[in-house]
Design a protein around this motif. Structure first.
Motif, PDB file in Angstrom:
ATOM      1  N   GLU A  26       0.825  -1.207   0.000  1.00  0.00           N
ATOM      2  CA  GLU A  26       0.000   0.000   0.000  1.00  0.00           C
ATOM      3  C   GLU A  26       0.858   1.257   0.000  1.00  0.00           C
ATOM      4  O   GLU A  26       0.502   2.255  -0.599  1.00  0.00           O
ATOM      5  CB  GLU A  26      -0.933   0.014   1.215  1.00  0.00           C
ATOM      6  CG  GLU A  26      -2.117  -0.897   1.077  1.00  0.00           C
ATOM      7  CD  GLU A  26      -2.994  -0.900   2.313  1.00  0.00           C
ATOM      8  OE1 GLU A  26      -2.938   0.073   3.088  1.00  0.00           O
ATOM      9  OE2 GLU A  26      -3.720  -1.875   2.504  1.00  0.00           O
ATOM     10  N   GLU A  27       2.009   1.212   0.688  1.00  0.00           N
ATOM     11  CA  GLU A  27       2.905   2.359   0.750  1.00  0.00           C
ATOM     12  C   GLU A  27       3.458   2.725  -0.623  1.00  0.00           C
ATOM     13  O   GLU A  27       3.931   3.827  -0.819  1.00  0.00           O
ATOM     14  CB  GLU A  27       4.073   2.074   1.698  1.00  0.00           C
ATOM     15  CG  GLU A  27       3.706   2.085   3.151  1.00  0.00           C
ATOM     16  CD  GLU A  27       4.871   1.704   4.046  1.00  0.00           C
ATOM     17  OE1 GLU A  27       6.007   1.595   3.556  1.00  0.00           O
ATOM     18  OE2 GLU A  27       4.630   1.511   5.242  1.00  0.00           O
ATOM     19  N   ALA A 136       7.368  17.665  -2.242  1.00  0.00           N
ATOM     20  CA  ALA A 136       8.373  16.641  -1.952  1.00  0.00           C
ATOM     21  C   ALA A 136       9.509  16.764  -2.958  1.00  0.00           C
ATOM     22  O   ALA A 136       9.345  17.350  -4.022  1.00  0.00           O
ATOM     23  CB  ALA A 136       7.754  15.249  -2.002  1.00  0.00           C
ATOM     24  N   HIS A 137      10.634  16.172  -2.619  1.00  0.00           N
ATOM     25  CA  HIS A 137      11.868  16.305  -3.392  1.00  0.00           C
ATOM     26  C   HIS A 137      12.457  14.909  -3.576  1.00  0.00           C
ATOM     27  O   HIS A 137      12.725  14.223  -2.593  1.00  0.00           O
ATOM     28  CB  HIS A 137      12.796  17.211  -2.558  1.00  0.00           C
ATOM     29  CG  HIS A 137      14.140  17.418  -3.117  1.00  0.00           C
ATOM     30  ND1 HIS A 137      15.214  16.659  -2.734  1.00  0.00           N
ATOM     31  CD2 HIS A 137      14.604  18.320  -4.000  1.00  0.00           C
ATOM     32  CE1 HIS A 137      16.294  17.096  -3.364  1.00  0.00           C
ATOM     33  NE2 HIS A 137      15.944  18.100  -4.133  1.00  0.00           N
ATOM     34  N   ILE A 138      12.618  14.480  -4.826  1.00  0.00           N
ATOM     35  CA  ILE A 138      13.198  13.167  -5.125  1.00  0.00           C
ATOM     36  C   ILE A 138      14.487  13.385  -5.906  1.00  0.00           C
ATOM     37  O   ILE A 138      14.466  14.023  -6.957  1.00  0.00           O
ATOM     38  CB  ILE A 138      12.248  12.299  -5.980  1.00  0.00           C
ATOM     39  CG1 ILE A 138      10.916  12.098  -5.282  1.00  0.00           C
ATOM     40  CG2 ILE A 138      12.889  10.957  -6.293  1.00  0.00           C
ATOM     41  CD1 ILE A 138       9.876  11.418  -6.157  1.00  0.00           C
ATOM     42  N   PRO A 139      15.613  12.862  -5.401  1.00  0.00           N
ATOM     43  CA  PRO A 139      16.867  13.033  -6.134  1.00  0.00           C
ATOM     44  C   PRO A 139      16.951  12.127  -7.366  1.00  0.00           C
ATOM     45  O   PRO A 139      16.366  11.048  -7.393  1.00  0.00           O
ATOM     46  CB  PRO A 139      17.938  12.672  -5.110  1.00  0.00           C
ATOM     47  CG  PRO A 139      17.254  11.789  -4.123  1.00  0.00           C
ATOM     48  CD  PRO A 139      15.802  12.177  -4.124  1.00  0.00           C
ATOM     49  N   LYS A 140      17.670  12.619  -8.371  1.00  0.00           N
ATOM     50  CA  LYS A 140      17.985  11.810  -9.547  1.00  0.00           C
ATOM     51  C   LYS A 140      19.391  11.259  -9.356  1.00  0.00           C
ATOM     52  O   LYS A 140      20.209  11.905  -8.727  1.00  0.00           O
ATOM     53  CB  LYS A 140      17.953  12.673 -10.815  1.00  0.00           C
ATOM     54  CG  LYS A 140      16.577  13.062 -11.264  1.00  0.00           C
ATOM     55  CD  LYS A 140      16.702  13.883 -12.539  1.00  0.00           C
ATOM     56  CE  LYS A 140      15.376  14.248 -13.138  1.00  0.00           C
ATOM     57  NZ  LYS A 140      15.539  14.992 -14.373  1.00  0.00           N
ATOM     58  N   PRO A 141      19.702  10.111  -9.919  1.00  0.00           N
ATOM     59  CA  PRO A 141      18.808   9.271 -10.708  1.00  0.00           C
ATOM     60  C   PRO A 141      17.689   8.715  -9.826  1.00  0.00           C
ATOM     61  O   PRO A 141      17.881   8.448  -8.649  1.00  0.00           O
ATOM     62  CB  PRO A 141      19.713   8.166 -11.244  1.00  0.00           C
ATOM     63  CG  PRO A 141      20.878   8.118 -10.312  1.00  0.00           C
ATOM     64  CD  PRO A 141      21.028   9.500  -9.768  1.00  0.00           C
ATOM     65  N   LEU A 142      16.524   8.573 -10.448  1.00  0.00           N
ATOM     66  CA  LEU A 142      15.347   8.126  -9.719  1.00  0.00           C
ATOM     67  C   LEU A 142      15.511   6.690  -9.233  1.00  0.00           C
ATOM     68  O   LEU A 142      15.950   5.822  -9.976  1.00  0.00           O
ATOM     69  CB  LEU A 142      14.107   8.232 -10.605  1.00  0.00           C
ATOM     70  CG  LEU A 142      13.726   9.624 -11.077  1.00  0.00           C
ATOM     71  CD1 LEU A 142      12.497   9.561 -11.976  1.00  0.00           C
ATOM     72  CD2 LEU A 142      13.495  10.573  -9.911  1.00  0.00           C
ATOM     73  N   GLN A 143      15.155   6.489  -7.980  1.00  0.00           N
ATOM     74  CA  GLN A 143      15.101   5.150  -7.403  1.00  0.00           C
ATOM     75  C   GLN A 143      13.618   4.830  -7.277  1.00  0.00           C
ATOM     76  O   GLN A 143      12.903   5.467  -6.502  1.00  0.00           O
ATOM     77  CB  GLN A 143      15.782   5.124  -6.038  1.00  0.00           C
ATOM     78  CG  GLN A 143      17.242   5.492  -6.107  1.00  0.00           C
ATOM     79  CD  GLN A 143      17.831   5.732  -4.721  1.00  0.00           C
ATOM     80  OE1 GLN A 143      17.137   5.698  -3.712  1.00  0.00           O
ATOM     81  NE2 GLN A 143      19.118   5.977  -4.687  1.00  0.00           N
ATOM     82  N   MET A 144      13.149   3.860  -8.052  1.00  0.00           N
ATOM     83  CA  MET A 144      11.711   3.614  -8.172  1.00  0.00           C
ATOM     84  C   MET A 144      11.022   3.342  -6.842  1.00  0.00           C
ATOM     85  O   MET A 144       9.902   3.793  -6.633  1.00  0.00           O
ATOM     86  CB  MET A 144      11.423   2.498  -9.166  1.00  0.00           C
ATOM     87  CG  MET A 144      11.466   2.960 -10.614  1.00  0.00           C
ATOM     88  SD  MET A 144      10.542   4.492 -10.956  1.00  0.00           S
ATOM     89  CE  MET A 144       8.853   3.956 -10.792  1.00  0.00           C
ATOM     90  N   GLU A 145      11.668   2.647  -5.932  1.00  0.00           N
ATOM     91  CA  GLU A 145      11.038   2.394  -4.628  1.00  0.00           C
ATOM     92  C   GLU A 145      10.706   3.724  -3.951  1.00  0.00           C
ATOM     93  O   GLU A 145       9.602   3.907  -3.439  1.00  0.00           O
ATOM     94  CB  GLU A 145      11.959   1.564  -3.732  1.00  0.00           C
ATOM     95  CG  GLU A 145      12.211   0.170  -4.236  1.00  0.00           C
ATOM     96  CD  GLU A 145      10.968  -0.700  -4.173  1.00  0.00           C
ATOM     97  OE1 GLU A 145      10.282  -0.707  -3.131  1.00  0.00           O
ATOM     98  OE2 GLU A 145      10.670  -1.369  -5.178  1.00  0.00           O
TER      99      GLU A 145
END
Length: 157
Positions: A26-27, A136-145
């Motif tokens: 679910e997460e 929110a902030h997601i660093p690249k390269p993207l980690q799909m999890e």
């Protein structure tokens, strides 16, 4: 412990493990979520689109910040559940695009989750994102999890 107690304990343990697996699923569940992906790098956009589509998300890809603003503006409120916004794009960067979206006079402009994607992973970059109205902030390269967890968390109401 007798055989019956042992079986009950094993059953309870298996049930807890199953609930934990469901909670983890679910997460990261993005099935049915409609995302706008603003990414100017064609290969990055293709990969993200494929991976997110494979997880059940619906994706609309735009190639720059101006197109993100126009696409959001031209769709009815509630069309998108979240926006994945590259920070460094031509025409209009992700910060400017986010501010333009947040300033629109429509009900979802202030509340739609906007998730920055950037190669800059420093704390000051995350702060700049938040000041622009990014959730929110997601660093690249993207980690799909991490991408899936962030999207699911931002889109839960």
């Amino acid at each position: 412990m007798n055989g019956k107690e042992n079986a009950e304990c094993s059953s309870a343990s298996a049930q807890r493990a199953s609930q934990t697996r469901e909670s983890i699923k679910e997460e990261k569940d993005v099935r049915g979520i409609h995302l706008m992906l603003a990414e100017d790098n064609e290969l990055n956009a293709e990969i993200a689109e494929r991976l997110l589509s494979d997880e059940g998300a619906r994706i609309a890809v735009v190639r720059d910040g101006q197109k993100a603003v126009e696409t959001f503006r031209d769709q009815p409120p509630g069309t998108f559940d979240a926006i994945l916004m590259d920070v460094m794009m031509p025409v209009m960067d992700g910060f400017s695009a986010t501010r333009a979206i947040r300033e629109m006079d429509r009900p979802d402009a202030k509340t739609i989750p906007i998730i920055a994607m950037t190669a800059s992973a420093f704390e000051e970059d995350a702060q700049r994102c938040m000041k622009a109205g990014i959730n929110a902030h997601i660093p690249k390269p993207l980690q799909m999890e991490r991408v899936l967890t962030t999207i699911a968390k931002c889109c839960r109401h």
